[in-house]
Scaffold this motif. Structure first.
Motif, PDB file in Angstrom:
ATOM      1  N   ASN A 112       0.818  -1.207   0.000  1.00  9.26           N
ATOM      2  CA  ASN A 112       0.000   0.000   0.000  1.00  9.26           C
ATOM      3  C   ASN A 112       0.850   1.255   0.000  1.00  9.26           C
ATOM      4  OD1 ASN A 112      -2.355  -1.424  -0.033  1.00  9.26           O
ATOM      5  ND2 ASN A 112      -2.513  -1.547   2.188  1.00  9.26           N
ATOM      6  N   GLY A 113       2.032   1.179   0.631  1.00 10.45           N
ATOM      7  CA  GLY A 113       2.873   2.376   0.713  1.00 10.45           C
ATOM      8  C   GLY A 113       3.819   2.455  -0.461  1.00 10.45           C
ATOM      9  N   ILE A 114       3.568   3.329  -1.433  1.00 13.13           N
ATOM     10  CA  ILE A 114       4.470   3.497  -2.568  1.00 13.13           C
ATOM     11  C   ILE A 114       5.773   4.117  -2.094  1.00 13.13           C
ATOM     12  CG2 ILE A 114       4.751   4.658  -4.787  1.00 13.13           C
ATOM     13  CD1 ILE A 114       1.779   4.548  -5.140  1.00 13.13           C
ATOM     14  N   ILE A 115       5.675   5.004  -1.140  1.00 12.33           N
ATOM     15  CA  ILE A 115       6.845   5.650  -0.569  1.00 12.33           C
ATOM     16  C   ILE A 115       6.926   5.271   0.904  1.00 12.33           C
ATOM     17  CG2 ILE A 115       7.917   7.852   0.002  1.00 12.33           C
ATOM     18  CD1 ILE A 115       6.633   9.023  -2.431  1.00 12.33           C
ATOM     19  N   GLN A 116       8.077   4.799   1.314  1.00 11.06           N
ATOM     20  CA  GLN A 116       8.257   4.453   2.717  1.00 11.06           C
ATOM     21  C   GLN A 116       8.623   5.710   3.486  1.00 11.06           C
ATOM     22  OE1 GLN A 116      11.128   1.396   3.417  1.00 11.06           O
ATOM     23  NE2 GLN A 116      10.811   1.359   5.627  1.00 11.06           N
ATOM     24  N   LYS A 117       7.739   6.121   4.361  1.00 13.25           N
ATOM     25  CA  LYS A 117       7.952   7.353   5.096  1.00 13.25           C
ATOM     26  C   LYS A 117       8.860   7.118   6.295  1.00 13.25           C
ATOM     27  CE  LYS A 117       3.591   9.539   3.851  1.00 13.25           C
ATOM     28  NZ  LYS A 117       2.392  10.255   4.354  1.00 13.25           N
ATOM     29  N   GLU A 118       9.614   8.157   6.642  1.00 15.92           N
ATOM     30  CA  GLU A 118      10.476   8.120   7.814  1.00 15.92           C
ATOM     31  C   GLU A 118       9.964   9.122   8.830  1.00 15.92           C
ATOM     32  OE1 GLU A 118      14.506   8.706   6.698  1.00 15.92           O
ATOM     33  OE2 GLU A 118      14.514   7.156   5.149  1.00 15.92           O
ATOM     34  N   ASP A 119      10.099   8.772  10.100  1.00 16.60           N
ATOM     35  CA  ASP A 119       9.565   9.612  11.166  1.00 16.60           C
ATOM     36  C   ASP A 119      10.629  10.464  11.842  1.00 16.60           C
ATOM     37  OD1 ASP A 119       7.052   8.542  10.739  1.00 16.60           O
ATOM     38  OD2 ASP A 119       7.427   6.867  12.103  1.00 16.60           O
ATOM     39  N   GLY A 120      11.837  10.535  11.257  1.00 16.73           N
ATOM     40  CA  GLY A 120      12.907  11.304  11.871  1.00 16.73           C
ATOM     41  C   GLY A 120      12.677  12.800  11.778  1.00 16.73           C
ATOM     42  N   SER A 121      13.443  13.560  12.530  1.00 14.94           N
ATOM     43  CA  SER A 121      13.331  15.009  12.517  1.00 14.94           C
ATOM     44  C   SER A 121      13.962  15.579  11.257  1.00 14.94           C
ATOM     45  CB  SER A 121      14.022  15.599  13.749  1.00 14.94           C
ATOM     46  OG  SER A 121      15.411  15.318  13.706  1.00 14.94           O
ATOM     47  N   MET A 122      13.652  16.853  10.975  1.00 18.04           N
ATOM     48  CA  MET A 122      14.213  17.511   9.794  1.00 18.04           C
ATOM     49  C   MET A 122      15.729  17.553   9.881  1.00 18.04           C
ATOM     50  SD  MET A 122      13.753  21.453   8.519  1.00 18.04           S
ATOM     51  CE  MET A 122      12.008  21.329   8.200  1.00 18.04           C
ATOM     52  N   GLU A 123      16.255  17.919  11.037  1.00 14.84           N
ATOM     53  CA  GLU A 123      17.710  18.049  11.191  1.00 14.84           C
ATOM     54  C   GLU A 123      18.407  16.717  10.987  1.00 14.84           C
ATOM     55  OE1 GLU A 123      20.902  19.846  14.462  1.00 14.84           O
ATOM     56  OE2 GLU A 123      18.763  19.761  14.912  1.00 14.84           O
ATOM     57  N   LYS A 124      17.835  15.650  11.512  1.00 15.80           N
ATOM     58  CA  LYS A 124      18.441  14.334  11.384  1.00 15.80           C
ATOM     59  C   LYS A 124      18.436  13.865   9.932  1.00 15.80           C
ATOM     60  CE  LYS A 124      17.885   9.544  12.893  1.00 15.80           C
ATOM     61  NZ  LYS A 124      17.060   8.594  13.718  1.00 15.80           N
ATOM     62  N   GLU A 125      17.299  14.018   9.243  1.00 18.65           N
ATOM     63  CA  GLU A 125      17.186  13.526   7.866  1.00 18.65           C
ATOM     64  C   GLU A 125      18.061  14.330   6.913  1.00 18.65           C
ATOM     65  OE1 GLU A 125      13.353  12.543   6.331  1.00 18.65           O
ATOM     66  OE2 GLU A 125      12.490  12.285   8.321  1.00 18.65           O
ATOM     67  N   ILE A 126      18.104  15.645   7.089  1.00 19.88           N
ATOM     68  CA  ILE A 126      18.964  16.459   6.222  1.00 19.88           C
ATOM     69  C   ILE A 126      20.423  16.153   6.508  1.00 19.88           C
ATOM     70  CG2 ILE A 126      19.725  18.823   5.759  1.00 19.88           C
ATOM     71  CD1 ILE A 126      16.887  19.743   5.921  1.00 19.88           C
ATOM     72  N   GLY A 127      20.758  15.911   7.782  1.00 19.43           N
ATOM     73  CA  GLY A 127      22.135  15.549   8.124  1.00 19.43           C
ATOM     74  C   GLY A 127      22.561  14.262   7.452  1.00 19.43           C
ATOM     75  N   GLU A 128      21.682  13.243   7.444  1.00 22.15           N
ATOM     76  CA  GLU A 128      22.000  11.986   6.765  1.00 22.15           C
ATOM     77  C   GLU A 128      22.129  12.183   5.266  1.00 22.15           C
ATOM     78  OE1 GLU A 128      18.949   9.318   7.883  1.00 22.15           O
ATOM     79  OE2 GLU A 128      19.685   9.028   9.952  1.00 22.15           O
ATOM     80  N   LEU A 129      21.281  13.061   4.708  1.00 22.34           N
ATOM     81  CA  LEU A 129      21.345  13.337   3.277  1.00 22.34           C
ATOM     82  C   LEU A 129      22.669  13.995   2.900  1.00 22.34           C
ATOM     83  CD1 LEU A 129      19.719  13.221   0.619  1.00 22.34           C
ATOM     84  CD2 LEU A 129      18.840  15.491   1.163  1.00 22.34           C
ATOM     85  N   ARG A 130      23.125  14.908   3.730  1.00 25.12           N
ATOM     86  CA  ARG A 130      24.403  15.586   3.454  1.00 25.12           C
ATOM     87  C   ARG A 130      25.582  14.628   3.561  1.00 25.12           C
ATOM     88  NH1 ARG A 130      24.043  21.470   6.558  1.00 25.12           N
ATOM     89  NH2 ARG A 130      22.379  22.364   5.267  1.00 25.12           N
TER      90      ARG A 130
END
Length: 438
Positions: free
Chosen positions: A70-88
């Motif tokens: 059902n979920g086409i995109i797997q959502k993450e519940d992390g904070s903005m700072e954490k997710e952007i940090g991992e992306l960087r």
């Protein structure tokens, strides 16, 4: 020709006699002959049999390619700072620090796409998904097979619902609404007295019970010792316009709403003659102070019926409870919470006002199998010392959600008709700004 006319008159008399003697009269007395209960039990057995036949047919079919989740995109519940940090850190240049980087845009793009595909608000305004087919509509995404026997049962069900139940239910609804207009108008001619109030309650109860029979409604009331008292405010979650009929079968309420024209306006005016309902003009609805004053004056009179309010302000699809408007909780008085939960197995009670007008919705209800609903009366609640109206509303909402087995959401149901508030956008902007600037 005269023989045909005599036969038609005889059939009409027989039809009305059955309607009055076997349905209306017991409904007016608040009694039941047990026919609806037998009908529901037979219906449950039929649906269980159909489900087993469908499952057996699916097992006999050759295996199909695995379907997507059902979920086409797997959502993450992390904070903005954490997710952007991992992306960087995953970026080839291993970016870090608090400065703006172009790869940050990917975070907001992903969040935007996730919200477009599926968000907590939009999915609350579509029909509740069912685990198995209820012989009404194909509400199960994995449903792909009908056996010959199930098809025959489905065809028989269409005949019963449209050719027998629908005419019967429409007849009862017309009788109930006509009696409501005529009865309240006649009661309104009497001088104010305890006798008039008693007759008004009797007329309202009788009419709503007849209308409930017109939906083949099976209503189970729990904790009746907590029923709303006079001078209080009854608040409930909102799934359908028939919520009023469901609650008013077990007691009388003072309704609150906007003045309408046409047939609805005629009904409102007749009801107001016999009972102190609170109807507002469109111009008054924008004046929160005037609305609050009228509600406060009603609650202050302990001889008046409890006010019935749906604080969500819109219909939700029987799966969750959304934000309660704080206005109902600012005027004082005792709050009597009520949780309403429909059984979707027998019919979808949710009114999707963006898809169906009122007439189409009522016709859908009258051609469904039945309306089965549970109503829980919760203990009365009052504002605690130092508690503001918003926190009080959230506390009442959580109690209703817990009792009804509903999801407790903080979103405003008005978002389905309006744009996202600028405050929500600014909140995200401030979070990102504090991350970059410090």
């Amino acid at each position: 020709m005269e023989d045909a006319w005599d036969i038609a008159c005889l059939l009409i008399q027989l039809w009305l006699s059955v309607v009055f003697g076997l349905i209306m009269l017991p409904a007016m007395c608040g009694a039941s002959l047990g026919v609806t209960e037998i009908y529901i039990n037979v219906l449950v057995k039929t649906l269980e049999w159909a489900t087993l036949r469908i499952q057996r047919g699916q097992r006999d079919q050759p295996p199909l390619q695995a379907q997507l989740s059902n979920g086409i995109i797997q959502k993450e519940d992390g904070s903005m700072e954490k997710e952007i940090g991992e992306l960087r850190r995953s970026w080839p240049k291993n970016l870090a620090g608090g400065e703006f980087t172009l790869c940050d845009a990917f975070y907001f793009c992903r969040k935007g796409i996730e919200s477009i595909v599926e968000d907590e608000v939009t999915q609350r305004f579509t029909s509740e998904e069912m685990a198995s087919w209820n012989l009404l509509t194909r509400t199960n995404n994995n449903f792909c097979y009908i056996s010959a026997r199930v098809t025959i049962i489905w065809g028989l069900g269409v005949f019963i619902r449209y050719c027998i139940l629908a005419p019967l239910r429409i007849t009862l609804a017309l009788i109930g609404l006509s009696w409501l207009v005529i009865g309240t108008t006649l009661v309104g001619l009497l001088p104010s007295s305890r006798g008039k109030n008693w007759l008004s309650d009797l007329v309202h109860l009788t009419c709503y019970r007849i209308c409930a029979r017109g939906l083949s409604a099976t209503i189970r009331y729990h904790n009746k010792e907590n029923r709303p008292k006079k001078g209080g405010i009854c608040v409930a979650n909102h799934t359908s316009p028939i919520d009023i009929v469901i609650l008013a079968n077990d007691g009388c309420y003072a309704m609150v709403g906007q003045v309408h024209g046409g047939l609805m306006g005629v009904i409102q005016k007749s009801m107001l003659r016999s009972c102190p309902h609170i109807w507002f003009e469109r111009s008054e609805m924008k004046d929160r102070t005037a609305v609050a004053n009228r509600l406060r004056a009603h609650v202050a009179d302990k001889t008046k019926l409890p006010i019935l309010i749906f604080p969500e302000g819109t219909c939700i699809n029987n799966t969750s409870v959304m934000m309660f408007k704080k206005g109902s909780f600012e005027i004082g008085g005792t709050i009597h919470p009520v949780a309403i939960k429909y059984d979707p197995q027998f019919g979808d009670a949710f009114w999707n006002s963006a898809k169906y007008n009122m007439v189409s919705y009522l016709l859908r209800m009258m051609t469904s199998w039945a309306i089965v609903v549970n109503v829980w009366y919760l203990p009365p609640m009052t504002r605690e010392e130092g508690e503001d109206a918003v926190n009080f509303a959230n506390r009442v909402k959580s109690a209703i959600a817990d009792q009804g087995g509903l999801v407790d959401l903080s979103w405003d149901g008005g978002l389905k008709r309006g744009k996202v508030k600028e405050a929500y956008k600014e909140e995200q902007q401030k979070m990102y700004s504090s991350m970059v600037v410090g």
